[in-house]
Design an enzyme around this catalytic site. Structure first.
Site, PDB file in Angstrom:
ATOM      1  N   ASP A 172       0.836  -1.205   0.000  1.00  0.00           N
ATOM      2  CA  ASP A 172       0.000   0.000   0.000  1.00  0.00           C
ATOM      3  C   ASP A 172       0.869   1.252   0.000  1.00  0.00           C
ATOM      4  OD1 ASP A 172      -2.495  -1.561   0.324  1.00  0.00           O
ATOM      5  OD2 ASP A 172      -1.538  -2.112   2.203  1.00  0.00           O
ATOM      6  N   HIS A 181      -4.972  -3.535   6.211  1.00  0.00           N
ATOM      7  CA  HIS A 181      -4.737  -3.736   4.776  1.00  0.00           C
ATOM      8  C   HIS A 181      -6.076  -4.098   4.150  1.00  0.00           C
ATOM      9  CE1 HIS A 181      -3.222  -4.985   0.945  1.00  0.00           C
ATOM     10  NE2 HIS A 181      -3.785  -6.160   1.101  1.00  0.00           N
TER      11      HIS A 181
END
Ligand code: NAI
Length: 327
Positions: free
Chosen positions: A159, A187
């Site tokens: 990410d 996440h």
């Protein structure tokens, strides 16, 4: 140990492993002079495919690879493991509720936690990749009480890399000119890719991305939904970028990093995130496997709203997982 690093990869017949194994075996992660023993774990129906991967590893003739073990038994795979990468999990099927997904994975990470607890090095470094990765890390830790909580992490470096990549592309600079991006929380689509302190060549990124409103409406959702966008385009979930991020995560963690990086770690009350979940924070890694959650980052109203949403989601996942652990 004998100078050989034992690296275990679970989900080793899968697509992330197929991109990751050459990085590790070539020395791109742990160094060009670090010999490696690979322990490759997958489930029984995948053992033929796994053997094909092992044949290819032999065909690469990597000098650093000293031994390869292929198995469907976590007790064999985790034996003396120094580093463990857990990519094997039960994938979300269309229409599947979060609770059902967590239930399938609690069973996997319970068995793996118990095995890890019994046979891995007590100093093993674990990165959980299989989704829901933060909560899988929590379950693993729950069943591996002799492994320090801080030795278990979940991957949010992908990410972070996605956010850095987007900033570099949108502002026309190289990725290494971007600094100070942090990923907070889960996440998942509630993650908070925080650019409020990010800079490009030392200048604030926020105005370059069009200011707060544009960041809220465009940039943040782009990062949050990037995994889904890759899946739609490729017909397969991200694998090359995931493998690359796992390499980055481990390299920063084990060898140290002068830059601040994000990883999901056991919360300790920092930034009002109560202990009990694996939460992505910006961390500072010193060589040798120690890291600290970076303190004192200023959080305005804008950021707090996102952090509290992702915290709430993680505690809801925790609740569901711990209920399933208790039965
Ligand atoms: P894949 O489906 O290609 O491979 C998964 C492998 O795990 C398969 O070979 C399967 O047989 C194996 N497996 C399933 N259950 C297992 C068990 N109990 N023990 C050992 N192995 C088992 O999936 P891919 O693309 O390699 O992704 C792996 C996981 O990583 C998925 O859960 C995916 O959602 C997740 N992921 C996480 C990311 C992150 O940033 N945290 C990014 C990308 C993917």
């Amino acid at each position: 140990s004998n100078g050989i690093l034992t690296v275990c990869v679970s989900g080793a017949a899968g697509q992330i492993a197929y991109s990751l194994l050459p990085l590790i075996a070539r020395g791109d992660v742990f160094g060009r002079d670090q010999p490696i023993e690979l322990h490759l774990l997958d489930i029984k129906p995948a053992l033929d495919a796994l053997h094909g991967v092992v044949m290819e590893l032999h065909d690469c003739a990597f000098p650093l690879v000293r031994n390869i073990v292929e198995t469907d038994d976590p007790m064999v795979a985790f034996q003396h493991a120094d580093v463990t990468i857990l990519g094997g999990s039960f994938p979300r099927r269309p229409g599947m509720e979060r609770r059902d997904l967590i239930a399938k994975n609690v069973n996997i990470f319970k068995a793996q936690g118990q095995a890890l607890d019994r046979v891995a090095s007590k100093n093993v470094k674990v990165v959980v990749v299989g989704n829901p990765s933060n909560t899988n890390a929590l379950v693993l830790s729950h069943y591996a009480p002799s492994i320090p909580k801080q030795n278990i992490t979940a991957l949010t470096r992908l990410d972070q890399n996605r956010a850095v990549g987007q900033i570099a592309m949108r502002t026309g600079v190289n990725a290494d000119q971007v600094e100070g991006v942090a990923i907070w929380g889960n996440h998942s689509a509630t993650q908070y890719p925080d650019v409020t302190h990010a800079t490009v060549n030392g200048e604030p990124v926020m105005p370059k991305l069009g200011g707060r409103q544009a960041v809220a409406e465009e940039f943040i959702p782009c990062i949050q939904k990037r995994g889904a966008a890759i899946l739609k385009a490729r017909g397969l979930s991200s694998a090359m970028s995931a493998a690359s991020a796992i390499g980055d995560h481990l390299k920063s963690w084990i060898l140290g990093d002068s830059k601040i990086v994000s990883m999901a770690v056991a919360s300790d009350g920092s930034y009002d995130v109560k202990p009990g979940v694996y939460f992505s924070f910006p961390v500072r890694c010193s060589a040798g496997g120690d890291y600290e959650i970076v303190q004192g980052i200023e959080m305005d109203e804008f950021s707090r709203k996102y952090v509290s949403a992702t915290t709430e989601e993680l505690f809801a996942e925790r609740q569901e997982a711990l209920e399933l652990c208790a039965v």
